[in-house]
Design a protein around this motif. Sequence first.
Motif, PDB file in Angstrom:
ATOM      1  N   LEU A 113     -74.644 -47.633 -34.201  1.00 24.24           N
ATOM      2  CA  LEU A 113     -73.696 -48.021 -33.332  1.00 24.24           C
ATOM      3  C   LEU A 113     -73.751 -49.122 -32.040  1.00 24.24           C
ATOM      4  O   LEU A 113     -72.739 -49.969 -32.268  1.00 24.24           O
ATOM      5  N   ILE A 114     -74.862 -49.379 -31.750  1.00 24.91           N
ATOM      6  CA  ILE A 114     -75.216 -50.467 -30.864  1.00 24.91           C
ATOM      7  C   ILE A 114     -74.993 -51.907 -31.788  1.00 24.91           C
ATOM      8  O   ILE A 114     -74.603 -52.603 -31.262  1.00 24.91           O
ATOM      9  N   ILE A 115     -75.606 -51.738 -32.820  1.00 19.05           N
ATOM     10  CA  ILE A 115     -75.680 -52.900 -33.707  1.00 19.05           C
ATOM     11  C   ILE A 115     -74.305 -53.243 -34.231  1.00 19.05           C
ATOM     12  O   ILE A 115     -73.888 -54.402 -33.973  1.00 19.05           O
ATOM     13  N   LYS A 116     -73.343 -52.329 -34.429  1.00 19.17           N
ATOM     14  CA  LYS A 116     -72.060 -52.658 -34.737  1.00 19.17           C
ATOM     15  C   LYS A 116     -71.384 -53.212 -33.633  1.00 19.17           C
ATOM     16  O   LYS A 116     -70.357 -54.015 -33.495  1.00 19.17           O
ATOM     17  N   SER A 117     -71.577 -52.667 -32.384  1.00 21.53           N
ATOM     18  CA  SER A 117     -70.967 -53.024 -31.204  1.00 21.53           C
ATOM     19  C   SER A 117     -71.491 -54.419 -30.945  1.00 21.53           C
ATOM     20  O   SER A 117     -70.541 -55.339 -30.688  1.00 21.53           O
ATOM     21  N   ILE A 118     -72.541 -54.994 -31.234  1.00 26.14           N
ATOM     22  CA  ILE A 118     -72.984 -56.355 -31.057  1.00 26.14           C
ATOM     23  C   ILE A 118     -72.353 -57.166 -31.816  1.00 26.14           C
ATOM     24  O   ILE A 118     -71.980 -58.404 -31.636  1.00 26.14           O
TER      25      ILE A 118
END
Length: 134
Positions: A113-118
């Motif tokens: 989720l953090i990776i996709k947000s980045i």
Amino acid sequence: MKKKVAFVCVHNSCRSQMAEALGKLYGEDVFLSYSAGTETKPEINKDAVRLIKDLYDIDMNETQKSKLLSDIPEVDIVIKMGCNVICPYVKASHTEDWGLEDPTGKSDEEFILIIKSIEEKIKDLKFRIENNII
């Protein structure tokens, strides 16, 4: 002339490293990506390395290392990852805080989720630079 973007975090071992990798992947034609911190770690977060390799086929152990702010050139744009402490100060014409939680020690799902947000924020950053919004 391409803008220089620094992704900063205290340890430069996880979120800022992922942002540098994705900045190079999605924004290389518009801006130069760097990451750095006020401290370094001996290696980049193993989960970050594994998941970026799985999702994007980028081996951050081959392309990047943990760096201090003094190791990178002067930049035009500073992106603070969301330090939950006093983020490092870097002089730039534009600064913003992405307020991302540190996924260290969390599940792969939370990490992704953090990776996709980045990834989305990188694509938006590229759009704003291309269109002279920043």
